[in-house]
Design a protein around this motif. Structure first.
Motif: not given
Ligand SMILES: Cc1ncc(COP(=O)(O)O)c(C=O)c1O
Length: 397
Positions: A204, A207, A236
């Protein structure tokens, strides 16, 4: 009315972070609790122009059903960027657009794990993922983090002890919440273990684009030669979180199953915003935009680190971030985390206790997460002073 909800949902608690949001309306409140990108990172003018152009020239595509795999031009653009920036993507890979990384995580577990199967995750870890796994009836097996990333020996013990483990969920770069980046050596060892114990790695990386110091580390996905890594990304934190656009890249066969699972959930991700995202990548300077966000977060992180160094008792330890939006602090032994967080809240400074990120929420914890992307500079300086005063009041030296 007494609603008899399913066993799976009986044990699920609302996200501690979303609960904290409810207290934030009070004037003067300082929140270090959010995980939101700074609103100045939303390219509003470009998106407005693009939105107008879509409704002028291609309204039917935007308003009609789309295909589950995602809006084709966006998929092609994301594939090209993944290849260029991260060296990700082989002929055996496919990519699906998902409704935020959150959905990508949930779909991955749904497709790979049976109820009761073990999902190995880092301790601490992203609460949205932990709750997704819990909601699917997975058994969370946690492995501690070291300064170099996931503890490889502990990972091997966990895999030995849990032969039903199918999935390792990891956030190797600017981990949420701990801010740690797993080094290359550790990544290679983890890949070997994944092969030895035949598990899939769900990498995942929301960032990864937000590095403001240090050297990039290759992603698991780019090191993977077997189709063992499923890569989850998101727009995001670099374009808009409300747009809800993420993507999963992995082996074709696995992605084809994820397509079926997504058809059951939401059929496809919002087409209009997929079009906005695609046109933004095509017409605007995404890399320049990301560079500006990095610079903003570099400055804010440095301000927070400076305020912590100046004010916090030395016994309060913290991890200096090289990217991302979070800073992880640990109180010395003997200081009660719940009481610290409560006293901070009473003085209108909000932080998230580490217990919210623990696969086992009852395990002892002395850490809390600070966010620096959202607060103003003044709030960072004032809020950290208040937290430092509370730590001293409670006996930290
Ligand atoms: C580690 C991590 N993975 C996934 C997400 C999900 O992000 P999104 O669904 O907005 O793409 C976040 C959101 O803060 C996150 O911190």
């Amino acid at each position: 009315m007494n609603y008899n909800v399913s066993e799976k949902f009986k044990s699920l608690k609302p996200s501690a972070i979303r609960e904290i949001f409810k207290s934030l309306g009070t004037p003067g409140a300082i929140s270090f609790a959010a995980g939101n990108p700074n609103p100045s990172s939303f390219p509003v003018a470009d998106m407005k122009r693009i939105a107008d152009e879509i409704f002028e020239n291609d309204p039917v595509t935007a308003l009609q059903y789309g295909i589950t795999e995602g809006y084709t031009p966006l998929r092609e653009l994301v594939k090209a960027r993944l290849k260029r920036v991260y060296g990700i993507g082989t002929d055996d890979d496919e990519l699906i657009i998902v409704t935020g990384g959150q959905q990508g995580i949930e779909l991955s577990c749904k497709v790979l794990c049976n109820e009761g199967d073990a999902v190995v995750c880092e301790n601490p870890s992203f609460i949205g993922a932990l709750n997704a796994f819990r909601s699917l009836g997975a058994r969370l097996v946690s492995v501690e983090l070291t300064d170099d990333g996931i503890d490889v020996d502990a990972l091997e013990s966990a895999l030995k002890a849990n032969p039903d483990a199918k999935l390792l969920y990891t956030i190797p770069t600017f981990q949420n919440p701990a801010g740690i980046t797993t080094n290359l050596e550790t990544r290679k060892k983890v890949l070997e273990l994944a092969k030895k114990y035949d598990i899939i790695i769900l990498e995942d990386n929301p960032y990864g684009d937000l590095r403001f110091s240090g050297e990039d580390v290759p992603t698991y996905k780019s090191l993977d030669t077997e189709g063992r890594v499923l890569y989850c990304g998101s727009f995001s934190k670099v374009l808009s979180s409300g747009m809800r656009i993420g993507f999963l890249c992995g082996g074709k066969e696995l992605i084809s199953k994820i397509v079926v699972a997504k058809q059951v959930e939401d059929v496809h991700t919002n087409v209009f915003f997929q079009m906005v995202c695609a046109r933004y990548i095509e017409q605007c300077d995404l890399e320049g935009h990301i560079a500006e966000i990095r610079e903003l977060y570099r400055r804010k992180a440095a301000l927070m680190v400076g305020a912590l160094e100046e004010n916090m008792p030395k016994s309060v330890k913290f991890i200096r971030p090289d990217g991302g939006i979070f800073l992880w602090c640990s109180l010395p032994e003997g200081i009660d985390l719940g009481e610290f967080v409560k006293r901070a809240g009473d003085r209108l400074v909000f932080v998230v206790p580490g217990t919210a990120f623990a696969p086992d929420p009852d395990a002892p914890c002395r850490s809390f997460r600070l966010n620096y992307s959202m607060p103003t500079d003044e709030e960072i300086v004032k809020g950290i002073k208040i937290l430092a005063e509370i730590a001293r009041e409670m006996g930290a030296g």
